[in-house]
Design a protein around this motif. Structure first.
Motif, PDB file in Angstrom:
ATOM      1  N   ASP A   1       0.828  -1.211   0.000  1.00 15.37           N
ATOM      2  CA  ASP A   1       0.000   0.000   0.000  1.00 15.37           C
ATOM      3  C   ASP A   1       0.865   1.264   0.000  1.00 15.37           C
ATOM      4  O   ASP A   1       0.540   2.250  -0.671  1.00 15.37           O
ATOM      5  N   VAL A   2       1.960   1.227   0.732  1.00 17.50           N
ATOM      6  CA  VAL A   2       2.885   2.363   0.757  1.00 17.50           C
ATOM      7  C   VAL A   2       3.510   2.552  -0.623  1.00 17.50           C
ATOM      8  O   VAL A   2       3.611   3.674  -1.129  1.00 17.50           O
ATOM      9  N   LEU A   3       3.902   1.456  -1.243  1.00 19.55           N
ATOM     10  CA  LEU A   3       4.515   1.538  -2.575  1.00 19.55           C
ATOM     11  C   LEU A   3       3.548   2.096  -3.614  1.00 19.55           C
ATOM     12  O   LEU A   3       3.955   2.850  -4.508  1.00 19.55           O
ATOM     13  N   ILE A   4       2.286   1.770  -3.484  1.00 23.27           N
ATOM     14  CA  ILE A   4       1.281   2.323  -4.398  1.00 23.27           C
ATOM     15  C   ILE A   4       1.225   3.838  -4.254  1.00 23.27           C
ATOM     16  O   ILE A   4       1.162   4.575  -5.250  1.00 23.27           O
ATOM     17  N   GLN A   5       1.278   4.315  -3.015  1.00 25.08           N
ATOM     18  CA  GLN A   5       1.255   5.756  -2.783  1.00 25.08           C
ATOM     19  C   GLN A   5       2.531   6.433  -3.288  1.00 25.08           C
ATOM     20  O   GLN A   5       2.491   7.538  -3.828  1.00 25.08           O
ATOM     21  N   ILE A   6       3.655   5.759  -3.119  1.00 20.55           N
ATOM     22  CA  ILE A   6       4.917   6.299  -3.643  1.00 20.55           C
ATOM     23  C   ILE A   6       4.848   6.411  -5.160  1.00 20.55           C
ATOM     24  O   ILE A   6       5.286   7.409  -5.744  1.00 20.55           O
ATOM     25  N   SER A   7       4.266   5.412  -5.799  1.00 18.52           N
ATOM     26  CA  SER A   7       4.100   5.448  -7.253  1.00 18.52           C
ATOM     27  C   SER A   7       3.231   6.636  -7.677  1.00 18.52           C
ATOM     28  O   SER A   7       3.523   7.312  -8.671  1.00 18.52           O
ATOM     29  N   ALA A   8       2.186   6.904  -6.916  1.00 15.57           N
ATOM     30  CA  ALA A   8       1.310   8.042  -7.225  1.00 15.57           C
ATOM     31  C   ALA A   8       2.071   9.361  -7.101  1.00 15.57           C
ATOM     32  O   ALA A   8       1.894  10.265  -7.921  1.00 15.57           O
ATOM     33  N   ILE A   9       2.927   9.450  -6.088  1.00 13.95           N
ATOM     34  CA  ILE A   9       3.717  10.674  -5.900  1.00 13.95           C
ATOM     35  C   ILE A   9       4.705  10.849  -7.042  1.00 13.95           C
ATOM     36  O   ILE A   9       4.889  11.961  -7.550  1.00 13.95           O
ATOM     37  N   ARG A  10       5.334   9.756  -7.458  1.00 15.22           N
ATOM     38  CA  ARG A  10       6.283   9.848  -8.573  1.00 15.22           C
ATOM     39  C   ARG A  10       5.577  10.351  -9.835  1.00 15.22           C
ATOM     40  O   ARG A  10       6.108  11.194 -10.561  1.00 15.22           O
ATOM     41  N   SER A  11       4.391   9.851 -10.079  1.00 16.40           N
ATOM     42  CA  SER A  11       3.622  10.298 -11.239  1.00 16.40           C
ATOM     43  C   SER A  11       3.274  11.782 -11.121  1.00 16.40           C
ATOM     44  O   SER A  11       3.368  12.535 -12.097  1.00 16.40           O
TER      45      SER A  11
ATOM     46  N   ILE B   1       4.880  14.071  -9.408  1.00 12.83           N
ATOM     47  CA  ILE B   1       6.112  14.857  -9.572  1.00 12.83           C
ATOM     48  C   ILE B   1       6.479  14.972 -11.052  1.00 12.83           C
ATOM     49  O   ILE B   1       6.894  16.035 -11.523  1.00 12.83           O
ATOM     50  N   ASN B   2       6.316  13.878 -11.787  1.00 14.19           N
ATOM     51  CA  ASN B   2       6.595  13.921 -13.228  1.00 14.19           C
ATOM     52  C   ASN B   2       5.701  14.944 -13.922  1.00 14.19           C
ATOM     53  O   ASN B   2       6.145  15.661 -14.817  1.00 14.19           O
ATOM     54  N   LYS B   3       4.438  15.015 -13.518  1.00 20.10           N
ATOM     55  CA  LYS B   3       3.516  15.978 -14.116  1.00 20.10           C
ATOM     56  C   LYS B   3       3.942  17.406 -13.773  1.00 20.10           C
ATOM     57  O   LYS B   3       3.908  18.298 -14.625  1.00 20.10           O
ATOM     58  N   VAL B   4       4.371  17.635 -12.535  1.00 20.64           N
ATOM     59  CA  VAL B   4       4.863  18.963 -12.154  1.00 20.64           C
ATOM     60  C   VAL B   4       6.089  19.314 -12.998  1.00 20.64           C
ATOM     61  O   VAL B   4       6.230  20.438 -13.474  1.00 20.64           O
ATOM     62  N   GLY B   5       6.976  18.343 -13.190  1.00 23.46           N
ATOM     63  CA  GLY B   5       8.150  18.572 -14.031  1.00 23.46           C
ATOM     64  C   GLY B   5       7.760  18.947 -15.445  1.00 23.46           C
ATOM     65  O   GLY B   5       8.349  19.861 -16.041  1.00 23.46           O
TER      66      GLY B   5
ATOM     67  N   MET C   1       6.754  16.156 -25.616  1.00 22.13           N
ATOM     68  CA  MET C   1       7.391  15.890 -24.321  1.00 22.13           C
ATOM     69  C   MET C   1       6.382  15.338 -23.325  1.00 22.13           C
ATOM     70  O   MET C   1       6.673  14.388 -22.588  1.00 22.13           O
ATOM     71  N   ASN C   2       5.198  15.915 -23.291  1.00 21.69           N
ATOM     72  CA  ASN C   2       4.168  15.441 -22.361  1.00 21.69           C
ATOM     73  C   ASN C   2       3.746  14.015 -22.683  1.00 21.69           C
ATOM     74  O   ASN C   2       3.529  13.210 -21.774  1.00 21.69           O
ATOM     75  N   THR C   3       3.643  13.691 -23.955  1.00 21.35           N
ATOM     76  CA  THR C   3       3.311  12.327 -24.355  1.00 21.35           C
ATOM     77  C   THR C   3       4.403  11.366 -23.918  1.00 21.35           C
ATOM     78  O   THR C   3       4.129  10.291 -23.363  1.00 21.35           O
ATOM     79  N   PHE C   4       5.646  11.764 -24.111  1.00 24.70           N
ATOM     80  CA  PHE C   4       6.773  10.925 -23.731  1.00 24.70           C
ATOM     81  C   PHE C   4       6.824  10.667 -22.233  1.00 24.70           C
ATOM     82  O   PHE C   4       7.133   9.577 -21.775  1.00 24.70           O
ATOM     83  N   MET C   5       6.500  11.684 -21.438  1.00 27.37           N
ATOM     84  CA  MET C   5       6.634  11.578 -19.991  1.00 27.37           C
ATOM     85  C   MET C   5       5.502  10.812 -19.323  1.00 27.37           C
ATOM     86  O   MET C   5       5.576  10.488 -18.142  1.00 27.37           O
TER      87      MET C   5
END
Length: 90
Positions: free
Chosen positions: A38-48, A50-54, A85-89
């Motif tokens: 469950d923690v890893l699922i939340q970490i995955s959501a945060i990574r996604s 952050i990528n969108k913010v980038g 770039m957005n499609t790639f990310m």
């Protein structure tokens, strides 16, 4: 143009605040010994998130910080680059 930049900055800040909340949520999950999956699922959501913010920051940089001629052909090429770039990310 300034209105678009203000809207983009507001979007970025809102996303960062949401990410901050997600991180605090994970801290609570770890503190409560929640299942690692469950923690890893939340970490995955945060990574996604952050990528969108980038991606939004790259868009802001491309639209507002690069020195380009104001002709429409350059703007169209820039929009195409941002879209690619957005499609790639994703």
């Amino acid at each position: 143009m300034s209105n678009d930049k203000d809207k983009l900055n507001k979007d970025i800040l809102n996303r960062l605040k949401r990410i901050e909340g997600q991180v605090k949520g994970i801290q609570g999950m770890v503190d409560k010994n929640v299942c690692c999956k469950d923690v890893l699922i939340q970490i995955s959501a945060i990574r996604s998130a952050i990528n969108k913010v980038g991606a939004l920051m790259l868009e802001n940089y491309a639209m507002n910080c690069l020195s380009l001629d104001e002709n429409s052909e350059d703007k169209e090429k820039l929009q195409e680059l941002i879209k690619t770039m957005n499609t790639f990310m994703k």
